[in-house]
Scaffold this active site. Structure first.
Site, PDB file in Angstrom:
ATOM      1  CD  GLU A  17      -2.831   1.098   2.452  1.00 61.67           C
ATOM      2  OE1 GLU A  17      -3.530   2.109   2.706  1.00 61.67           O
ATOM      3  OE2 GLU A  17      -2.901   0.040   3.107  1.00 61.67           O
ATOM      4  N   GLY A  73      -0.208  33.824  -9.308  1.00 58.99           N
ATOM      5  CA  GLY A  73      -1.610  33.837  -8.885  1.00 58.99           C
ATOM      6  C   GLY A  73      -2.439  32.757  -9.540  1.00 58.99           C
TER       7      GLY A  73
END
Length: 388
Positions: free
Chosen positions: A246, A344
């Site tokens: 996992e 931004g």
């Protein structure tokens, strides 16, 4: 993705990569926004993947699987990450739940569930985490009480991937509540069972298209033959033995995400201009991307080594912890650097880098937190004998 070809690749795996890439490009990529909006993938995605042989590829053909190995699972994980998708829980279904059944299930259990999982007829989940219990699996409260030829299960689970679509859940329960680790067992629970119910699909800051659910078990009765394996109290050992795979799944996904973020940011800085020239023309941008490229290359080399060890059954628990710790932490740093270079626009959700930034944050938490990975690694270090 990197131009460097992993040393474990061969022609069969090249062909499989092309199949996986085509599927991800055609079936997933055009629908990513819709999956996010509905908080889950379409159920039909599972059956289409099953038809193409993309599910349970590392499960033997006698149980309906692809007869491959974990390299095949890793390739599908990489191709899913390459298109920027985090919604489809195939890695958990094929790389985790299927292997619990393969390694610990009875012959009857394997023949009942694995072919349906490989075809996509059955979607699966594993339920470990509880509202009051995260990493400390010994402290789970869900109980499975033996009554004749049945178990009666009561409890609640949370943060369960594939919880919305799951037809079967592998549930970590206490069959001996007075005991800690020795009291944990795994029980197969069909979601058609009376008393089973799903809670809400949880709102997350990332992985927004993944159907992460709460699950509730109210006097759910299942046959005692649904105990995974043949003995009670083996669940904790089973969980510990399967956690390295996992954690490797998380590491593979993080490494692939680093490659994607590098490509996205390089392309953006070549086309976005500031002060009359492309952002890539500034030394700081070049140096930052050089650092990212190096981080990605070093991480991939380590993950390639771990994959090779795992396929040879030589990957130990501490090394898997190193892979998970290193890749998840480095991927988050890369995401932060790449988002900054987007300015931004990196904060706008329509830009893939913003999604990668939020999606990756949980990689330092699930499958064992970074802190637990460091504890596992530290325990493996040799202890010097005082006075020598």
């Amino acid at each position: 993705m990197p131009s460097r070809r992993s040393p474990w690749m061969n022609q069969d795996l090249d062909d499989f990569r092309q199949l996986a890439r085509t599927f991800c490009e055609r079936e997933i990529k055009p629908n990513i926004e819709r999956f996010i909006e509905q908080k889950r993938v379409d159920r039909e995605l599972w059956t289409r993947a099953g038809e193409l042989g993309l599910l349970c590829t590392s499960i033997p053909e006698e149980y309906g699987g692809g007869g491959g190995n974990f390299f095949h699972e890793a390739i599908l994980i990489e191709e899913q990450a390459r298109i920027g998708d985090s919604s489809w829980g195939a890695a958990l279904h094929s790389g985790i739940v299927a292997h619990y059944l393969l390694n610990y299930g009875t012959e009857e259990q394997k023949r009942e569930w694995l072919p349906k999982m490989a075809s996509g007829e059955v979607v699966t989940a594993i339920a470990m985490t509880e509202p009051g219990t995260g990493s400390d699996l010994q402290g789970i409260k869900t109980k499975a009480v033996r009554e004749g030829d049945h178990y009666v299960i009561n409890g609640a689970k949370t943060f369960i991937t594939n919880g919305y679509h799951a037809d079967m859940v592998l549930v970590a329960c206490k069959t001996s509540p007075e005991q800690a680790a020795a009291g944990v067992s795994l029980v197969i629970v069909p979601t058609s069972s009376e008393g089973f119910r799903r809670g809400r699909v949880l709102d997350k800051i990332g992985l927004k298209g993944q159907d992460t659910c709460e699950l509730f078990f109210d006097d759910v009765r299942v046959p005692s033959s649904n105990l995974l394996g043949t003995e009670e109290g083996q669940g904790f050992v089973q969980l510990m033995m399967q956690l390295p795979q996992e954690r490797l799944i998380v590491a593979v996904s993080c490494a692939a995400s680093m490659d994607l973020m590098l490509d996205l940011t390089h392309e953006y800085t070549l086309t976005r201009e500031a002060f009359g020239k492309p952002i890539f023309g500034f030394q700081n941008t070049k140096f930052k991307l050089a650092e990212v490229a190096t981080e990605a290359r070093v991480t991939r080399a380590f993950i390639d080594e771990c994959l090779d060890l795992h396929v040879k059954s030589e990957l130990d628990i501490p090394t898997a912890a190193m892979a998970k710790y290193w890749s998840s932490e480095r991927a988050q740093q890369v995401a932060d650097t790449c988002l900054q270079l987007h300015g931004g626009y990196g904060y706008m959700e329509e830009y893939p880098i913003a999604r990668a930034w939020t999606d990756l944050r949980v990689s330092q938490i699930y499958a064992g937190t970074t802190e637990i990975m460091k504890e596992i690694i530290a325990r493996s270090l040799p202890t010097p004998v005082m006075g020598q």
